[in-house]
Design an enzyme around this catalytic site. Sequence first.
Site, PDB file in Angstrom:
ATOM      1  CG  HIS A  14      -1.913   1.073   1.319  1.00 40.29           C
ATOM      2  ND1 HIS A  14      -3.081   0.971   2.059  1.00 40.29           N
ATOM      3  CD2 HIS A  14      -1.928   2.318   0.774  1.00 40.29           C
ATOM      4  CE1 HIS A  14      -3.757   2.098   1.965  1.00 40.29           C
ATOM      5  NE2 HIS A  14      -3.077   2.941   1.198  1.00 40.29           N
ATOM      6  CG  HIS A  16      -1.447   6.126  -2.588  1.00 42.77           C
ATOM      7  ND1 HIS A  16      -2.628   5.942  -3.270  1.00 42.77           N
ATOM      8  CD2 HIS A  16      -1.674   5.695  -1.322  1.00 42.77           C
ATOM      9  CE1 HIS A  16      -3.539   5.440  -2.447  1.00 42.77           C
ATOM     10  NE2 HIS A  16      -2.989   5.273  -1.249  1.00 42.77           N
ATOM     11  CG  HIS A 194      -7.733   3.374  -0.198  1.00 49.39           C
ATOM     12  ND1 HIS A 194      -7.051   2.751  -1.204  1.00 49.39           N
ATOM     13  CD2 HIS A 194      -6.820   4.171   0.440  1.00 49.39           C
ATOM     14  CE1 HIS A 194      -5.784   3.155  -1.193  1.00 49.39           C
ATOM     15  NE2 HIS A 194      -5.620   4.011  -0.198  1.00 49.39           N
ATOM     16  CD  GLU A 197      -7.601   6.668   4.648  1.00 46.04           C
ATOM     17  OE1 GLU A 197      -8.171   6.630   3.545  1.00 46.04           O
ATOM     18  OE2 GLU A 197      -6.511   7.259   4.839  1.00 46.04           O
ATOM     19  CG  ASP A 275      -1.637   5.776   2.790  1.00 44.86           C
ATOM     20  OD1 ASP A 275      -1.941   5.458   1.628  1.00 44.86           O
ATOM     21  OD2 ASP A 275      -2.445   6.323   3.574  1.00 44.86           O
ATOM     22  CG  ASP A 276      -0.102   8.963   0.461  1.00 40.97           C
ATOM     23  OD1 ASP A 276      -0.062   8.823  -0.771  1.00 40.97           O
ATOM     24  OD2 ASP A 276      -1.106   8.686   1.150  1.00 40.97           O
TER      25      ASP A 276
HETATM   26  N1  ADE Z   1      -4.687   8.688  -1.876  1.00 44.41           N
HETATM   27  C1  ADE Z   1      -3.454   8.773  -1.384  1.00 44.41           C
HETATM   28  N2  ADE Z   1      -3.442   8.427  -0.090  1.00 44.41           N
HETATM   29  C2  ADE Z   1      -4.721   8.107   0.242  1.00 44.41           C
HETATM   30  C3  ADE Z   1      -5.355   7.669   1.430  1.00 44.41           C
HETATM   31  N3  ADE Z   1      -4.693   7.488   2.573  1.00 44.41           N
HETATM   32  N4  ADE Z   1      -6.689   7.461   1.397  1.00 44.41           N
HETATM   33  C4  ADE Z   1      -7.365   7.650   0.271  1.00 44.41           C
HETATM   34  N5  ADE Z   1      -6.823   8.061  -0.864  1.00 44.41           N
HETATM   35  C5  ADE Z   1      -5.508   8.289  -0.892  1.00 44.41           C
HETATM   36 ZN    ZN Z   2      -3.770   4.735   0.568  1.00 42.84          ZN
END
Ligand code: ADE
Ligand code: ZN
Length: 326
Positions: A14, A16, A194, A197, A275-276
């Site tokens: 996971h 992006h 997703h 969350e 994630d990011d």
């Molecule tokens: N796009 C990038 N990170 C995300 C996240 N945590 N939740 C939903 N969309 C995303």
């Molecule tokens: Zn994500």
Amino acid sequence: MKTLIKQLPKAELHIHIEGSLEPELMFKLAQRNHIKLPFNSVEEAKQAYQFNDLQSFLNIYYQGANVLCCEEDFYDLTWHYLQKAKEQNICHTEIFFDPQTHTNRKVPFTVIITGISEALKAGKERLGISSHLILCFLRDLSVESAFETLNNAIKHSDKIKAIGLDSAEKNNPPSKFKPVFDQARAEGFLTVAHAGEEGEADYIWQAINLLKVSRIDHGVRCIDDPQLVNYLAEKQIPLTVCPLSNVKLKVFNSLEEHNLKLLLEQGLCITINSDDPAYFGGYLNENFMAIAEALNLTENDIKKMINNSFKASFLDSAEKEKLYIQ
Ligand code: ADE
Ligand code: ZN
């Protein structure tokens, strides 16, 4: 524990790719493409990375992605992440990309997919990192736009393993995308989404029952529905959990309050992910180290979640067998 985490080979499921855009590279690409950024310096950008919720993050994340214009930019972005992944002993990665963020700015789909795929090929050849690509639909856009994007994906199906669903979760339920996910599966793509969350536990049921997903991304709100927790455990439907992201976006107030240890104890297939990472203050190892400390995780917990990352991956069973650790 920190040394163990760093040394062990692991998979990330996971991430992006647009969320791995470090401010330094963002500034370099902005200069190369003559794009004006809303920040005056790398430090100013980093200071702006304070979020109240998912939407406040997405606003900054989509703004950052504006610097990605040509094939070389997507290559550089992906190559940067792969080098970081190598440092972290990530041996396999399954990467999300958000094509609509770029096609809506008139960047051709082929530019995006070629730049990313060429870097992934180099990652395999030069760094020994295997990978799969997952195309995500932006759930706050229309189903028609998702269908258009799927048509592009079909033309490049040799490079794309699965279809996912991301962006603003609230009021954009998985059910909205059932028809386009039906077609995606008929075309041979696997599916993920997703769900849970920020959104309610029912979105996780919808992702399972309507979108027929192989994994749930995040999924931590399953805790609100004991029947769902039992189902996820029984069916071993993996959750790709992102601890630092969850605290940055205020899904939990602190890492100490994170529910992943509880879910692990109930037998769910929990994996750790970043994630990011450029926006949330850490890559995969930093996520493992922070949550291990906050929740007093044992060596066994860490190894279990690493093996879960292999088990939950889209590698075939022979490839998985070679990766499991003792
Ligand atoms: N796009 C990038 N990170 C995300 C996240 N945590 N939740 C939903 N969309 C995303
Ligand atoms: Zn994500």
